[in-house]
Enzyme design. Structure first.
Site, PDB file in Angstrom:
ATOM      1  N   SER A  31       0.864  -1.177   0.000  1.00  0.00           N
ATOM      2  CA  SER A  31       0.000   0.000   0.000  1.00  0.00           C
ATOM      3  C   SER A  31       0.898   1.223   0.000  1.00  0.00           C
ATOM      4  O   SER A  31       2.045   1.159   0.476  1.00  0.00           O
ATOM      5  CB  SER A  31      -0.898   0.004   1.247  1.00  0.00           C
ATOM      6  OG  SER A  31      -1.554   1.253   1.407  1.00  0.00           O
TER       7      SER A  31
ATOM      8  N   TYR B 261      -2.809  -0.801  10.748  1.00  0.00           N
ATOM      9  CA  TYR B 261      -2.721  -1.102   9.314  1.00  0.00           C
ATOM     10  C   TYR B 261      -1.374  -0.641   8.774  1.00  0.00           C
ATOM     11  O   TYR B 261      -0.674  -1.391   8.072  1.00  0.00           O
ATOM     12  CB  TYR B 261      -3.870  -0.416   8.577  1.00  0.00           C
ATOM     13  CG  TYR B 261      -3.806  -0.570   7.075  1.00  0.00           C
ATOM     14  CD1 TYR B 261      -4.207  -1.756   6.471  1.00  0.00           C
ATOM     15  CD2 TYR B 261      -3.363   0.471   6.265  1.00  0.00           C
ATOM     16  CE1 TYR B 261      -4.148  -1.901   5.091  1.00  0.00           C
ATOM     17  CE2 TYR B 261      -3.309   0.335   4.890  1.00  0.00           C
ATOM     18  CZ  TYR B 261      -3.705  -0.852   4.308  1.00  0.00           C
ATOM     19  OH  TYR B 261      -3.644  -0.993   2.935  1.00  0.00           O
TER      20      TYR B 261
END
Length: 291
Positions: A134, A147
């Site tokens: 990501s 996360y």
């Protein structure tokens, strides 16, 4: 025809990749916690879709499924480590169990999948590993700390491990999408227990956006276009080290890296001043830890 092994294929990028690859004639070993989500594709594509139930938090199951895939399929050309989700909210709003599962899924699960795959890829003479990371592995927003911890962690793992396995013909690409129109902020998201003290801060704003009670989060990324870019990267002779996808990912990444580099460069004299007096360094040359 390539053979792909993909985790987390019930939705999101994993599902889009599986659909596109089958449509172009490739063979896909697709894993998901619930394989019935792939029944419609199995009906159409038959033996070109190999499926197995897999929860990547179960390391023993990862090894069993990977071993079986190589036995039954012979070879795997491309591995896509995609399974993951987002645990959202302020750091103290998450429970211990939620934290453990986030790390077990996004970080440990990806590491153990790589560890299970590497011996097989080495034995067959090479292959490609694509890790869905990501842009959140380069930047960080409040209310997403766990996360981000997993995405920064998996980038560090592959930065190191990629150099170890390159001599065996195994290459690694880290895919860094921005916010895309997948289920990440919907059914796949997990939120900690809301605490009133964070209601007016970033955590409260994020909760409002996800529940439809506040401004929607910008999501420029097209999942199909992103999946096509990932597939195209696997067709390149030389694997890109990183694949940053989405205008938001590019702009946020550039800004964050420039800011970090500026801060690092401004501290250069201080950094050098703390070396031992007998240490000789060629100024401005990159150091190495290896002989």
């Amino acid at each position: 025809m390539k053979t792909w092994f993909i985790t987390g294929t019930s939705s999101g990028f994993g599902r889009r990749l599986t659909e596109l690859l089958l449509a172009r004639g490739d063979r896909v070993a697709a894993t998901a916690r619930r394989t019935q989500t792939l029944d419609d594709l199995k009906d159409v594509h038959g033996d070109r879709l190999w499926t197995a139930a897999l929860d990547v938090t179960d390391t023993a199951a990862i090894r069993t499924v990977v071993d079986r895939a190589f036995v039954e399929l012979g070879t795997v050309d491309v591995v896509v480590s995609n399974a993951g989700y987002g645990l959202l909210g302020a750091a103290e709003e998450a429970s211990d169990d939620q934290i453990d599962r986030q790390i077990a899924t996004n970080l440990t699960g990806s590491i153990q999948l790589g560890r299970a795959m590497i011996p097989h890829l080495r034995a067959q003479g090479g292959g490609r590993i694509i890790q869905i990371a990501s842009i959140g592995g380069q930047i960080a927003f409040p209310a997403m700390s766990y996360y981000h911890a997993t995405k920064w962690g998996i980038e560090g793992f592959w930065e190191s491990a990629a150099a170890e396995i390159a001599p065996f013909g195994i290459s690694v690409t880290l895919v860094e999408p921005g916010v895309a129109r997948t289920e990440f902020g919907g059914a796949s998201a997990v939120l900690g227990t809301a605490l009133d003290v964070y209601a007016d801060g970033p955590s409260g704003s994020l909760r409002a956006a996800l529940s439809g009670q506040g401004p929607a989060l910008p999501a420029p990324g097209d999942p199909v276009k992103i999946a096509k870019a990932i597939i195209a990267s696997a067709d390149q002779t030389v694997a890109p080290k990183r694949l940053t996808l989405g205008s938001d990912a590019h702009n946020l990444g550039v800004a964050a890296l420039r800011d970090r580099l500026g801060a690092l460069e401004s501290a250069k004299d201080l950094a050098y001043s703390t070396d031992a007096d007998d240490y000789i360094v060629i100024r401005d040359s990159p150091p190495t830890l290896l002989p």
